[in-house]
Design a protein around this motif. Structure first.
Motif, PDB file in Angstrom:
ATOM      1  N   GLY A 140       7.360   7.597 -10.418  1.00  0.00           N
ATOM      2  CA  GLY A 140       5.985   7.467  -9.923  1.00  0.00           C
ATOM      3  C   GLY A 140       5.936   7.652  -8.417  1.00  0.00           C
ATOM      4  N   LEU A 141       4.886   7.107  -7.794  1.00  0.00           N
ATOM      5  CA  LEU A 141       4.745   7.279  -6.344  1.00  0.00           C
ATOM      6  C   LEU A 141       4.437   5.930  -5.694  1.00  0.00           C
ATOM      7  N   VAL A 142       4.416   5.948  -4.362  1.00  0.00           N
ATOM      8  CA  VAL A 142       4.195   4.726  -3.593  1.00  0.00           C
ATOM      9  C   VAL A 142       2.882   4.858  -2.825  1.00  0.00           C
ATOM     10  N   LEU A 143       2.058   3.815  -2.886  1.00  0.00           N
ATOM     11  CA  LEU A 143       0.802   3.794  -2.126  1.00  0.00           C
ATOM     12  C   LEU A 143       1.114   3.236  -0.738  1.00  0.00           C
ATOM     13  N   ASP A 144       0.844   4.027   0.287  1.00  0.00           N
ATOM     14  CA  ASP A 144       1.211   3.633   1.652  1.00  0.00           C
ATOM     15  C   ASP A 144       0.028   2.909   2.322  1.00  0.00           C
ATOM     16  N   HIS A 145      -0.200   1.657   1.912  1.00  0.00           N
ATOM     17  CA  HIS A 145      -1.348   0.912   2.442  1.00  0.00           C
ATOM     18  C   HIS A 145      -1.238   0.662   3.947  1.00  0.00           C
ATOM     19  N   ASP A 146       0.028   0.546   4.428  1.00  0.00           N
ATOM     20  CA  ASP A 146       0.221   0.252   5.856  1.00  0.00           C
ATOM     21  C   ASP A 146      -0.252   1.393   6.755  1.00  0.00           C
ATOM     22  N   ALA A 147      -0.400   2.588   6.155  1.00  0.00           N
ATOM     23  CA  ALA A 147      -0.829   3.731   6.967  1.00  0.00           C
ATOM     24  C   ALA A 147      -2.273   3.575   7.451  1.00  0.00           C
ATOM     25  N   ILE A 148      -3.046   2.703   6.780  1.00  0.00           N
ATOM     26  CA  ILE A 148      -4.424   2.449   7.236  1.00  0.00           C
ATOM     27  C   ILE A 148      -4.366   1.192   8.117  1.00  0.00           C
ATOM     28  N   GLU A 149      -4.499   1.392   9.404  1.00  0.00           N
ATOM     29  CA  GLU A 149      -4.381   0.274  10.350  1.00  0.00           C
ATOM     30  C   GLU A 149      -5.452  -0.786  10.077  1.00  0.00           C
ATOM     31  N   GLY A 150      -5.041  -2.023  10.069  1.00  0.00           N
ATOM     32  CA  GLY A 150      -5.993  -3.122   9.883  1.00  0.00           C
ATOM     33  C   GLY A 150      -6.236  -3.470   8.425  1.00  0.00           C
ATOM     34  N   PHE A 151      -5.656  -2.679   7.489  1.00  0.00           N
ATOM     35  CA  PHE A 151      -5.907  -2.906   6.065  1.00  0.00           C
ATOM     36  C   PHE A 151      -4.695  -3.523   5.389  1.00  0.00           C
ATOM     37  N   SER A 152      -4.933  -4.504   4.536  1.00  0.00           N
ATOM     38  CA  SER A 152      -3.870  -4.984   3.648  1.00  0.00           C
ATOM     39  C   SER A 152      -4.514  -5.341   2.314  1.00  0.00           C
TER      40      SER A 152
END
Lengths: 446, 119
Positions: A140-152
């Motif tokens: 599968g793949l990985v969702l790179d949430h950290d790439a959106i600054e300020g988002f968790s």
């Protein structure tokens, strides 16, 4: 009377023939099992890995089949859009990994940490070494949430933030945020990442669904939707992109091309985009930062290959270098250097199709090439890039869009179900038949 | 659909309804059909009176079937978007109508055999 008897006999004969025909494919499949002591390792027990494990058990006799995945739950991902629009409960998506695996397959409940394609071994997170003759990569793949600054992810469901890709719990929280928006109205913002992504139709479906529900709820006449994407089109297939563009026009959804979501400020409810805008005076393009307020925002993060693929040297060296999709022939899905390694599902570095429908078409291809190699022959099946997207355009209607690498439409029901028409029957396929087909695929039956 | 074989279709229907419910419904349909054939053979005639009631019940069966399908699928009549949708709806209505007619005819025949009817 004589006529009646003879016709009855014919009828019985016909019935027997039909009955025999129904059992025949199963009988033949059993008879043609290939004897082997091949050691097959599958990394990932999602849609692709599970379907493939079942097919291997049905095709091979004596093979040692090992599947490596730490995830206890199996997620029916095509249903995430429905949960995020309040149409299905969270439980609709969740089953266990184990219940889909056939007898005779060994499940190692660990993350695969590394692959050594020269020594032909996989190392798990705990350091266990697993040898293989054939390796099928389906992590599968990985969702790179950290790439959106300020988002968790803990923000999902609060401050009008939704993110349906992250899993069943987050899809339900997405609806918690969206359900307030469809009652109260305001400004809605939807994004698409710059990377390759799972089901490229999903950002559009979510926009269509929220618009449809809002137009029939408290927010009627009090909301405005903005769809943003870094690309210059709404969909990779031009004829579909045009259709969606027209539908967005009819529904009043404002489209912002070349907008890439970079950061969010949940407290102020402001999203920041890196946008390419054309200077009206000089006509030249320039990159600038644009802020957009939201009452509801749906966030889809950039998507990349898992570390086990990138760090094992299996990724393309010259394509998608920031994303790391696995190198493979786009027709056979075989790695160009290591002939015993295949890619299946989201990880495959091919131009199109990170969907369950792609998996359904990819599995028989890899199956053919792997089993043929065991038999000392060349496989003949070719994956043409087929994928399908039941593009939901409102609750109760969808367009059954199917296409290949070359952007050709490939309607399964040509002349009956028009691919670019908003139809109830296409909605029925998504809502009723898709999960059934998906489950049958997992069991290796479809 | 890559291969639309009988086994695939059965697998799909088993998944839609669950194995138990699917085969229970198949069994029920088979039992009603067998009962229908049974009363036809037993009576050796079609009772026009029962047939009339069966016909009267057909629109009810059609409406019930359509309402059931719409309710099960988050849809409404306004979602019919093209000719194929109208055909699907008509198909559902037709199945409901015929099913109801057979059910009503068989039910009447089993409860009130011809001997009683003539009294």
């Amino acid at each position: 009377m004589k006529d009646f008897q003879s016709s009855r006999r014919d009828f019985l004969r016909f019935g027997a023939a039909v009955g025999l025909a129904a059992t025949l494919p199963v009988g033949l499949a059993r008879a043609s099992k290939t004897k082997t002591n091949a050691n097959i390792v599958i990394i990932g027990a999602g849609a692709a890995g599970t379907a493939f494990a079942n097919r291997m058990v049905q095709r091979l006799d004596g093979a040692k089949i090992t599947i490596i995945d730490a995830r206890k739950n199996h997620i029916y991902q095509p249903g995430l859009s429905l949960v995020a629009a309040g149409l299905k409960p969270q439980e609709y998506l969740v089953s266990t990994t184990r219940e889909w695996l056939p007898k005779g397959v060994t499940l190692i409940e660990e993350q695969a940490a590394a692959v050594d394609p020269v020594a032909k071994t996989v190392t798990t997170a705990s350091g266990q070494k697993v040898d293989y003759d054939f390796l099928v990569m389906a992590p599968g793949l990985v969702l790179d949430h950290d790439a959106i600054e300020g988002f968790s992810l803990d923000m999902v469901g609060t401050n009008g933030i939704g993110s349906l890709y992250a899993g069943p719990e987050y899809a339900a929280k997405t609806w918690a945020a969206a359900s307030k928006f469809v009652e109260n109205g305001g400004v809605g913002v939807f994004n698409r990442p710059a990377t390759e992504m799972k089901c490229a139709g999903a950002p559009l479906k979510h926009t269509f669904l929220i618009d449809d529900i809002a137009s029939r709820s408290g927010a009627k006449g009090k909301y405005q939707l903005n769809y943003t994407c870094p690309q210059t089109v709404l969909f990779s297939v031009p004829i579909v992109a045009e259709k969606v563009r027209m539908l967005f026009g009819q529904r009043g959804v404002a489209t912002h091309y070349k907008y890439n979501l970079k950061a969010i400020d949940p407290g102020r409810r402001i999203a920041t985009f890196s946008a390419v805008v054309t200077d009206p005076a000089t006509g030249a393009d320039k990159v600038t930062s644009v802020e957009m307020p939201w009452d509801y925002i749906h966030i889809i993060p950039p998507q990349r290959a898992p570390a086990v693929v990138r760090e094992s040297g299996l990724s393309w060296a010259d394509k998608w270098t920031d994303q790391g999709w696995m190198a493979c022939d786009q027709g056979t899905l075989r790695h160009p250097q290591y002939s015993e390694i295949f890619a299946l599902g989201d990880i495959a570095g091919v131009p199109k199709g990170k969907t369950a429908a792609s998996v359904k078409w990819q599995v028989p291809v890899v199956e053919d090439h792997l089993v043929s190699q065991i038999q000392g022959r060349e496989g003949t099946e070719i994956y043409t890039g087929y994928t399908s997207c039941p593009m939901i355009t409102r609750v109760g209607q969808a367009m059954l869009v199917e296409f290949d690498y070359n952007n050709n439409l490939l309607p399964s029901f040509d002349g009956v179900i028009a691919p670019l028409e908003e139809l109830w029957i296409s909605w029925l396929m998504k809502e009723v038949a898709l999960k059934a087909t998906y489950n049958a695929m997992l069991r290796g039956k479809a | 659909m890559k291969e639309l074989t009988l086994t695939t279709m059965i697998a799909v229907f088993e998944e839609i309804f669950g194995s138990g419910l699917f085969w229970a419904m198949m069994l029920l349909a088979a039992v009603i059909t067998v009962a229908y054939v049974y009363v036809l053979i037993r009576d050796r005639a079609v009772s026009m009176r029962k047939f009339l009631w069966a016909q009267v019940s057909m629109p009810v069966g059609a409406v019930v079937a359509v309402v059931f399908v719409l309710a099960q699928t988050n849809s409404a009549l306004r979602h019919t978007g093209g000719p194929v949708d109208v055909f699907v709806l008509l198909g559902v209505a037709l199945l409901g109508a015929v099913g109801m007619a057979i059910l009503v005819y068989t039910g009447q025949s089993l409860l009130r055999p011809p001997a009683q009817e003539t009294k």
